[in-house]
Design a protein around this motif. Structure first.
Motif, PDB file in Angstrom:
ATOM      1  N   GLY A 245       0.876  -1.211  -0.165  1.00 27.16           N
ATOM      2  CA  GLY A 245      -0.045  -0.052   0.018  1.00 27.16           C
ATOM      3  C   GLY A 245       0.868   1.418  -0.049  1.00 27.16           C
ATOM      4  O   GLY A 245       0.642   2.354  -0.792  1.00 27.16           O
ATOM      5  N   TYR A 246       1.905   1.015   1.013  1.00 31.71           N
ATOM      6  CA  TYR A 246       2.659   2.473   0.979  1.00 31.71           C
ATOM      7  C   TYR A 246       3.477   2.632  -0.335  1.00 31.71           C
ATOM      8  O   TYR A 246       3.632   3.896  -0.831  1.00 31.71           O
ATOM      9  CB  TYR A 246       3.837   2.225   2.065  1.00 31.71           C
ATOM     10  CG  TYR A 246       4.661   3.229   2.294  1.00 31.71           C
ATOM     11  CD1 TYR A 246       3.960   4.532   3.237  1.00 31.71           C
ATOM     12  CD2 TYR A 246       5.828   3.432   1.535  1.00 31.71           C
ATOM     13  CE1 TYR A 246       4.853   5.401   3.536  1.00 31.71           C
ATOM     14  CE2 TYR A 246       6.783   4.426   2.221  1.00 31.71           C
ATOM     15  CZ  TYR A 246       6.212   5.694   3.004  1.00 31.71           C
ATOM     16  OH  TYR A 246       7.007   6.976   3.031  1.00 31.71           O
ATOM     17  N   ALA A 261      -3.426   1.740  -3.358  1.00 29.72           N
ATOM     18  CA  ALA A 261      -2.865   2.034  -1.935  1.00 29.72           C
ATOM     19  C   ALA A 261      -3.933   1.598  -0.827  1.00 29.72           C
ATOM     20  O   ALA A 261      -3.690   0.762   0.234  1.00 29.72           O
ATOM     21  CB  ALA A 261      -2.256   3.452  -1.960  1.00 29.72           C
ATOM     22  N   LEU A 262      -5.113   2.335  -1.000  1.00 30.45           N
ATOM     23  CA  LEU A 262      -6.233   2.139  -0.067  1.00 30.45           C
ATOM     24  C   LEU A 262      -6.635   0.828   0.107  1.00 30.45           C
ATOM     25  O   LEU A 262      -7.010   0.161   1.196  1.00 30.45           O
ATOM     26  CB  LEU A 262      -7.365   2.985  -0.449  1.00 30.45           C
ATOM     27  CG  LEU A 262      -7.152   4.356  -0.417  1.00 30.45           C
ATOM     28  CD1 LEU A 262      -8.298   5.110  -0.894  1.00 30.45           C
ATOM     29  CD2 LEU A 262      -6.961   4.771   1.300  1.00 30.45           C
ATOM     30  N   LYS A 263      -6.565   0.000  -1.117  1.00 28.96           N
ATOM     31  CA  LYS A 263      -7.213  -1.445  -0.946  1.00 28.96           C
ATOM     32  C   LYS A 263      -6.191  -2.265  -0.279  1.00 28.96           C
ATOM     33  O   LYS A 263      -6.463  -2.971   0.683  1.00 28.96           O
ATOM     34  CB  LYS A 263      -6.953  -2.156  -2.522  1.00 28.96           C
ATOM     35  CG  LYS A 263      -7.358  -3.602  -2.513  1.00 28.96           C
ATOM     36  CD  LYS A 263      -7.523  -3.902  -4.228  1.00 28.96           C
ATOM     37  CE  LYS A 263      -6.001  -4.461  -4.357  1.00 28.96           C
ATOM     38  NZ  LYS A 263      -5.742  -5.259  -5.548  1.00 28.96           N
ATOM     39  N   TRP A 264      -4.783  -2.206  -0.413  1.00 28.99           N
ATOM     40  CA  TRP A 264      -3.795  -2.941   0.365  1.00 28.99           C
ATOM     41  C   TRP A 264      -3.872  -2.443   1.826  1.00 28.99           C
ATOM     42  O   TRP A 264      -3.808  -3.552   2.806  1.00 28.99           O
ATOM     43  CB  TRP A 264      -2.605  -2.932  -0.460  1.00 28.99           C
ATOM     44  CG  TRP A 264      -2.340  -3.800  -1.545  1.00 28.99           C
ATOM     45  CD1 TRP A 264      -2.593  -3.210  -2.930  1.00 28.99           C
ATOM     46  CD2 TRP A 264      -2.252  -5.178  -1.560  1.00 28.99           C
ATOM     47  NE1 TRP A 264      -2.314  -4.465  -3.637  1.00 28.99           N
ATOM     48  CE2 TRP A 264      -2.301  -5.530  -3.020  1.00 28.99           C
ATOM     49  CE3 TRP A 264      -2.154  -6.109  -0.433  1.00 28.99           C
ATOM     50  CZ2 TRP A 264      -2.339  -6.796  -3.339  1.00 28.99           C
ATOM     51  CZ3 TRP A 264      -2.016  -7.533  -1.023  1.00 28.99           C
ATOM     52  CH2 TRP A 264      -2.275  -7.788  -2.403  1.00 28.99           C
ATOM     53  N   TYR A 265      -3.977  -1.159   1.959  1.00 30.07           N
ATOM     54  CA  TYR A 265      -3.875  -0.826   3.231  1.00 30.07           C
ATOM     55  C   TYR A 265      -5.126  -1.420   4.255  1.00 30.07           C
ATOM     56  O   TYR A 265      -5.002  -1.715   5.232  1.00 30.07           O
ATOM     57  CB  TYR A 265      -4.220   0.747   3.677  1.00 30.07           C
ATOM     58  CG  TYR A 265      -2.883   1.517   3.344  1.00 30.07           C
ATOM     59  CD1 TYR A 265      -1.554   1.022   3.710  1.00 30.07           C
ATOM     60  CD2 TYR A 265      -2.874   2.589   2.693  1.00 30.07           C
ATOM     61  CE1 TYR A 265      -0.476   1.881   3.496  1.00 30.07           C
ATOM     62  CE2 TYR A 265      -1.812   3.501   2.542  1.00 30.07           C
ATOM     63  CZ  TYR A 265      -0.548   2.973   2.929  1.00 30.07           C
ATOM     64  OH  TYR A 265       0.456   3.760   2.641  1.00 30.07           O
ATOM     65  N   GLN A 266      -6.483  -1.499   3.329  1.00 32.01           N
ATOM     66  CA  GLN A 266      -7.514  -2.161   3.864  1.00 32.01           C
ATOM     67  C   GLN A 266      -7.360  -3.617   4.259  1.00 32.01           C
ATOM     68  O   GLN A 266      -7.635  -4.127   5.477  1.00 32.01           O
ATOM     69  CB  GLN A 266      -8.623  -1.986   3.210  1.00 32.01           C
ATOM     70  CG  GLN A 266      -9.189  -0.294   3.289  1.00 32.01           C
ATOM     71  CD  GLN A 266     -10.104  -0.089   2.063  1.00 32.01           C
ATOM     72  OE1 GLN A 266     -10.303  -0.841   1.304  1.00 32.01           O
ATOM     73  NE2 GLN A 266     -10.611   0.927   1.912  1.00 32.01           N
ATOM     74  N   ILE A 267      -6.659  -4.256   3.413  1.00 37.47           N
ATOM     75  CA  ILE A 267      -6.357  -5.746   3.427  1.00 37.47           C
ATOM     76  C   ILE A 267      -5.386  -5.884   4.761  1.00 37.47           C
ATOM     77  O   ILE A 267      -5.948  -6.921   5.439  1.00 37.47           O
ATOM     78  CB  ILE A 267      -5.646  -6.382   2.052  1.00 37.47           C
ATOM     79  CG1 ILE A 267      -6.732  -6.083   0.930  1.00 37.47           C
ATOM     80  CG2 ILE A 267      -5.145  -7.832   2.212  1.00 37.47           C
ATOM     81  CD1 ILE A 267      -6.083  -6.727  -0.304  1.00 37.47           C
ATOM     82  N   SER A 268      -4.531  -4.979   4.861  1.00 40.09           N
ATOM     83  CA  SER A 268      -3.514  -5.355   5.824  1.00 40.09           C
ATOM     84  C   SER A 268      -4.173  -4.957   7.274  1.00 40.09           C
ATOM     85  O   SER A 268      -3.958  -5.690   8.242  1.00 40.09           O
ATOM     86  CB  SER A 268      -2.330  -4.254   5.653  1.00 40.09           C
ATOM     87  OG  SER A 268      -1.283  -4.257   6.651  1.00 40.09           O
ATOM     88  N   ALA A 269      -4.958  -4.011   7.207  1.00 37.35           N
ATOM     89  CA  ALA A 269      -5.767  -3.670   8.505  1.00 37.35           C
ATOM     90  C   ALA A 269      -6.961  -4.608   8.936  1.00 37.35           C
ATOM     91  O   ALA A 269      -7.097  -5.188  10.114  1.00 37.35           O
ATOM     92  CB  ALA A 269      -6.699  -2.259   8.259  1.00 37.35           C
TER      93      ALA A 269
END
Length: 464
Positions: A245-246, A261-269
């Motif tokens: 995401g970063y 980026a938002l998609k991967w941040y959400q998956i990580s979260a």
């Protein structure tokens, strides 16, 4: 009558087909005939509650440990490793690190790499130390031996890695990278990270990716770094998912794409990685890829804080200190700055110092302010270095100490702080905490003036 080998093979087939109860029945039969494999597998089944008639976790642990220890005593290498784990964590038996080490060592003698890795971790984390190897008195308290022993840790990871174990290779890479038990060598670290990554270790992919991104031990290659982060992320590595995401957010090794980026941040979260929540909070606060929404930002920061994010604590302090989407509340700002400051965040330490100095959200306390400025200064924060220098110069919250003031002005000045450069010029011009030196004074005034400091410009005119 079926022989032991046939019974165990049939039980293994049933287990593979998830017919756990029937497998357990057969293994019990084989165990009564002395099969160490059957005893070991019964331990596995009770440990993970597969096909057994016992729901109580504590009771299952007792039964599992009993089976593991019986199989271990018959020389079963994997059972010896599990017996060690039982003693290490107190599963079904009293915690006993010495017994854990004994079984791990017996298992390792039979080339069980998991046991080798467990021994490596025990020594690395300082949870065990061989008394004899340290040349210590056997009558000393056991707590004396809970020390770091990186050399032994390195040796066990090396043995595991030499047997091509991916976890051993990863930990050996970490040892070389950090210089734990061996001279640091980032190139060799990269070698072992690569070996582990080739075997599918997601953590090794992440570590190797960081090496490529930062150019540590290998030529910097942001594209290769991103590929490795993505590969680890696809293996559900939560930190790697946040890194992906970063990379998308900042265009590191891949074109910038805020939606990705938002998609991967959400998956990580969703996998409870604290930094992903914090990054999502920043996106909502700044309106990056989403409509600015401070309530959503605060919600993300709160979740990140629950998971231990120090940066989210600092951000929440800023939210309340500056009234971002909420009314200014310096009491809450102090609360969150203090949380982050106690975890070593220099920006939070500086801001907390400011609140104590100004009496905002807390009773004015110059000593507390000096304490937090000093902590931040030691962490390299230039603003704090300048501030503590002023405190030492004027005796605010600390005893007046002109030499200390000169030292901290110098530290901040070397980082380009114009006010510190001007103050350092004064120190040299007037001989405060240092021998008078007009040439040095002129030099520091010049540096400060070049950054627009008006006092420095006036001081230069006087010297000329």
């Amino acid at each position: 009558m079926e022989n032991l080998k046939e019974i165990c093979e049939k039980a293994s087939q049933l287990y593979a087909n998830k017919n756990y109860a029937e497998a357990v029945s057969l293994w019990k039969n084989a165990a009564e005939q002395g099969s160490s494999d059957a005893l070991y597998m019964l331990g596995i089944c009770y440990n993970y509650k597969l096909g057994v008639n016992e729901d109580d976790s504590e009771k299952c642990g007792e039964i599992a440990s009993d089976y593991f220890i019986k199989a271990a005593n018959l020389g079963h290498a994997d059972a010896q490793c599990f017996a060690g784990l039982c003693y290490l964590h107190g599963i079904g038996v009293e915690k006993d690190t010495k017994q854990a080490v004994k079984w791990f060592e017996k298992s390792a003698e039979q080339n069980c790499t998991q046991a080798m890795n467990n021994l490596g971790l025990l020594y690395k984390q300082g949870k065990y130390c061989n008394k004899q190897s340290e040349g210590t008195d056997d009558n000393e308290d056991d707590d004396c031996y809970i020390i770091d022993n990186y050399k032994l840790s390195f040796e066990w990871f090396k043995k595991s890695a030499d047997l091509n174990d991916a976890t051993g290779q990863l930990y050996l890479g970490l040892a070389y990278y950090d210089g734990l038990g061996v001279e640091p060598d980032q190139k060799i670290a990269v070698k072992y990270y690569s070996m582990a990554a080739d075997q599918g270790s997601a953590e090794a992919m992440l570590q190797l990716g960081e090496c490529y991104e930062d150019g540590c031990g290998i030529e910097s290659n942001k594209i290769e770094a991103f590929k490795l982060y993505k590969a680890a992320a696809k293996k559900n590595h939560s930190k790697a998912q946040c890194y992906v995401g970063y990379c998308y957010e900042n265009g590191i090794g891949v074109p910038m794409d805020m939606q990705e980026a938002l998609k991967w941040y959400q998956i990580s979260a969703q996998n409870n990685y604290f930094q992903a929540y914090c990054n999502l909070g920043c996106c909502f606060e700044e309106g990056r890829g989403v409509k600015r929404n401070m309530q959503n930002a605060i919600s993300m920061y709160e979740k990140a804080i629950e998971l231990g994010s120090v940066f989210a604590m600092y951000n929440m302090g800023n939210v309340y200190a500056f009234g971002r989407g909420v009314k200014v509340n310096n009491t809450l700002a102090v609360k969150y700055y203090k949380m982050a400051a106690e975890q070593g965040n220099p920006e939070a330490q500086f801001n907390l110092g400011q609140h104590f100095y100004q009496g905002k959200g807390v009773e004015k306390d110059d000593k507390a302010a000096a304490y937090w400025f000093y902590q931040a200064a030691n962490s390299g924060d230039a603003d704090a270095q300048y501030k503590i220098a002023v405190f030492f110069m004027d005796g605010v919250g600390v005893e007046e100490d002109l030499e200390a003031a000169h030292y901290w002005f110098m530290q901040a000045a070397l980082q380009g702080d114009a006010d510190a450069q001007y103050s350092l010029g004064i120190c040299y011009e007037e001989g405060l905490g240092v021998e008078k030196d007009l040439d040095e004074a002129f030099d520091w005034y010049t540096r400060s003036a070049a950054q627009g400091n008006k006092n420095a410009k006036r001081a230069l005119k006087k010297l000329k």
